[in-house]
Design a protein around this motif. Structure first.
Motif, PDB file in Angstrom:
ATOM      1  N   SER A   1      18.938 -24.698  31.323  1.00  0.00           N
ATOM      2  CA  SER A   1      18.006 -24.124  30.341  1.00  0.00           C
ATOM      3  C   SER A   1      16.902 -23.382  31.080  1.00  0.00           C
ATOM      4  N   ILE A   2      16.303 -22.445  30.380  1.00  0.00           N
ATOM      5  CA  ILE A   2      15.191 -21.679  30.945  1.00  0.00           C
ATOM      6  C   ILE A   2      14.241 -21.317  29.808  1.00  0.00           C
ATOM      7  N   SER A   3      12.953 -21.462  30.073  1.00  0.00           N
ATOM      8  CA  SER A   3      11.943 -21.031  29.104  1.00  0.00           C
ATOM      9  C   SER A   3      10.854 -20.297  29.887  1.00  0.00           C
ATOM     10  N   PHE A   4      10.175 -19.408  29.233  1.00  0.00           N
ATOM     11  CA  PHE A   4       9.177 -18.606  29.920  1.00  0.00           C
ATOM     12  C   PHE A   4       8.039 -18.266  28.979  1.00  0.00           C
ATOM     13  N   GLU A   5       6.892 -17.934  29.576  1.00  0.00           N
ATOM     14  CA  GLU A   5       5.717 -17.584  28.779  1.00  0.00           C
ATOM     15  C   GLU A   5       4.782 -16.701  29.592  1.00  0.00           C
ATOM     16  N   ASP A   6       3.988 -15.937  28.886  1.00  0.00           N
ATOM     17  CA  ASP A   6       2.889 -15.182  29.485  1.00  0.00           C
ATOM     18  C   ASP A   6       1.630 -16.012  29.273  1.00  0.00           C
ATOM     19  N   LYS A   7       0.819 -16.155  30.316  1.00  0.00           N
ATOM     20  CA  LYS A   7      -0.430 -16.902  30.181  1.00  0.00           C
ATOM     21  C   LYS A   7      -1.587 -15.922  30.220  1.00  0.00           C
ATOM     22  N   ALA A   8      -2.568 -16.169  29.389  1.00  0.00           N
ATOM     23  CA  ALA A   8      -3.760 -15.325  29.355  1.00  0.00           C
ATOM     24  C   ALA A   8      -4.450 -15.368  30.711  1.00  0.00           C
ATOM     25  N   GLY A   9      -4.919 -14.216  31.168  1.00  0.00           N
ATOM     26  CA  GLY A   9      -5.621 -14.144  32.439  1.00  0.00           C
ATOM     27  C   GLY A   9      -4.712 -13.921  33.631  1.00  0.00           C
ATOM     28  N   GLU A  10      -3.406 -13.948  33.429  1.00  0.00           N
ATOM     29  CA  GLU A  10      -2.459 -13.737  34.517  1.00  0.00           C
ATOM     30  C   GLU A  10      -1.609 -12.507  34.205  1.00  0.00           C
ATOM     31  N   VAL A  11      -2.251 -11.377  34.192  1.00  0.00           N
ATOM     32  CA  VAL A  11      -1.598 -10.131  33.798  1.00  0.00           C
ATOM     33  C   VAL A  11      -0.443  -9.809  34.740  1.00  0.00           C
ATOM     34  N   GLY A  12       0.720  -9.561  34.173  1.00  0.00           N
ATOM     35  CA  GLY A  12       1.886  -9.197  34.960  1.00  0.00           C
ATOM     36  C   GLY A  12       2.710 -10.371  35.461  1.00  0.00           C
ATOM     37  N   ASP A  13       2.206 -11.587  35.318  1.00  0.00           N
ATOM     38  CA  ASP A  13       2.951 -12.772  35.754  1.00  0.00           C
ATOM     39  C   ASP A  13       3.742 -13.345  34.583  1.00  0.00           C
ATOM     40  N   LEU A  14       4.923 -13.783  34.874  1.00  0.00           N
ATOM     41  CA  LEU A  14       5.774 -14.435  33.888  1.00  0.00           C
ATOM     42  C   LEU A  14       6.050 -15.845  34.404  1.00  0.00           C
ATOM     43  N   ASN A  15       5.540 -16.847  33.713  1.00  0.00           N
ATOM     44  CA  ASN A  15       5.732 -18.239  34.115  1.00  0.00           C
ATOM     45  C   ASN A  15       6.981 -18.773  33.448  1.00  0.00           C
ATOM     46  N   TYR A  16       7.800 -19.507  34.222  1.00  0.00           N
ATOM     47  CA  TYR A  16       9.033 -20.020  33.636  1.00  0.00           C
ATOM     48  C   TYR A  16       9.343 -21.416  34.150  1.00  0.00           C
ATOM     49  N   ASP A  17      10.102 -22.145  33.357  1.00  0.00           N
ATOM     50  CA  ASP A  17      10.627 -23.460  33.710  1.00  0.00           C
ATOM     51  C   ASP A  17      12.139 -23.377  33.618  1.00  0.00           C
ATOM     52  N   MET A  18      12.815 -23.924  34.626  1.00  0.00           N
ATOM     53  CA  MET A  18      14.275 -23.936  34.618  1.00  0.00           C
ATOM     54  C   MET A  18      14.770 -25.351  34.871  1.00  0.00           C
ATOM     55  N   LYS A  19      15.843 -25.710  34.198  1.00  0.00           N
ATOM     56  CA  LYS A  19      16.530 -26.957  34.481  1.00  0.00           C
ATOM     57  C   LYS A  19      17.843 -26.568  35.150  1.00  0.00           C
ATOM     58  N   LEU A  20      18.044 -27.059  36.372  1.00  0.00           N
ATOM     59  CA  LEU A  20      19.221 -26.711  37.152  1.00  0.00           C
ATOM     60  C   LEU A  20      20.144 -27.914  37.276  1.00  0.00           C
ATOM     61  N   ILE A  21      21.430 -27.645  37.323  1.00  0.00           N
ATOM     62  CA  ILE A  21      22.439 -28.667  37.548  1.00  0.00           C
ATOM     63  C   ILE A  21      23.210 -28.255  38.795  1.00  0.00           C
ATOM     64  N   GLU A  22      23.309 -29.169  39.763  1.00  0.00           N
ATOM     65  CA  GLU A  22      24.044 -28.830  40.978  1.00  0.00           C
ATOM     66  C   GLU A  22      25.525 -28.647  40.655  1.00  0.00           C
ATOM     67  N   TYR A  23      26.098 -27.583  41.190  1.00  0.00           N
ATOM     68  CA  TYR A  23      27.502 -27.243  40.947  1.00  0.00           C
ATOM     69  C   TYR A  23      28.323 -27.660  42.156  1.00  0.00           C
ATOM     70  N   LYS A  24      29.352 -28.408  41.922  1.00  0.00           N
ATOM     71  CA  LYS A  24      30.272 -28.810  42.987  1.00  0.00           C
ATOM     72  C   LYS A  24      31.591 -28.084  42.770  1.00  0.00           C
ATOM     73  N   GLU A  25      32.032 -27.354  43.778  1.00  0.00           N
ATOM     74  CA  GLU A  25      33.318 -26.665  43.677  1.00  0.00           C
ATOM     75  C   GLU A  25      34.440 -27.703  43.682  1.00  0.00           C
ATOM     76  N   PHE A  26      35.465 -27.412  42.935  1.00  0.00           N
ATOM     77  CA  PHE A  26      36.576 -28.339  42.862  1.00  0.00           C
ATOM     78  C   PHE A  26      37.879 -27.621  43.153  1.00  0.00           C
ATOM     79  N   GLY A  27      38.896 -28.367  43.436  1.00  0.00           N
ATOM     80  CA  GLY A  27      40.205 -27.792  43.731  1.00  0.00           C
ATOM     81  C   GLY A  27      40.846 -28.531  44.890  1.00  0.00           C
ATOM     82  N   GLY A  28      42.083 -28.286  45.067  1.00  0.00           N
ATOM     83  CA  GLY A  28      42.824 -28.928  46.141  1.00  0.00           C
ATOM     84  C   GLY A  28      42.515 -28.319  47.485  1.00  0.00           C
ATOM     85  N   LYS A  29      42.675 -29.111  48.509  1.00  0.00           N
ATOM     86  CA  LYS A  29      42.494 -28.610  49.876  1.00  0.00           C
ATOM     87  C   LYS A  29      43.854 -28.239  50.430  1.00  0.00           C
ATOM     88  N   LYS A  30      43.886 -27.170  51.191  1.00  0.00           N
ATOM     89  CA  LYS A  30      45.119 -26.715  51.817  1.00  0.00           C
ATOM     90  C   LYS A  30      45.403 -27.560  53.052  1.00  0.00           C
TER      91      LYS A  30
END
Length: 78
Positions: free
Chosen positions: A47-76
């Protein structure tokens, strides 16, 4: 700031972020330039959310929730 907000909104609403892993890289350094730690892994953006805060012209503040990705599949086997 409307362009950045519109771009992020379209990206989030298209659900492209949750199906393709991205490389997440964070490097932290001390004041003297030595590396404290580094993070380099594949993640999915849950997920990601973002906002503009007063007094911070040009800045975009955001929060992200990350999930670690593990590659899967057989090994040769040789």
């Amino acid at each position: 700031m409307t362009k950045a907000r519109d771009y992020l909104t379209s990206l989030v609403s298209s659900e492209k972020l949750s199906i393709k892993p991205i490389r997440f890289i964070v490097n932290r350094y001390k004041d003297d330039g030595t590396l404290t730690f580094d993070t380099n892994c594949l993640v999915l953006i849950d997920s990601i959310s973002f906002e503009d805060k007063a007094g911070e012209v040009g800045d975009l503040n955001y929060d992200m929730k990350l999930i670690e990705y593990k590659e899967f599949g057989g090994k040769k086997i040789k």
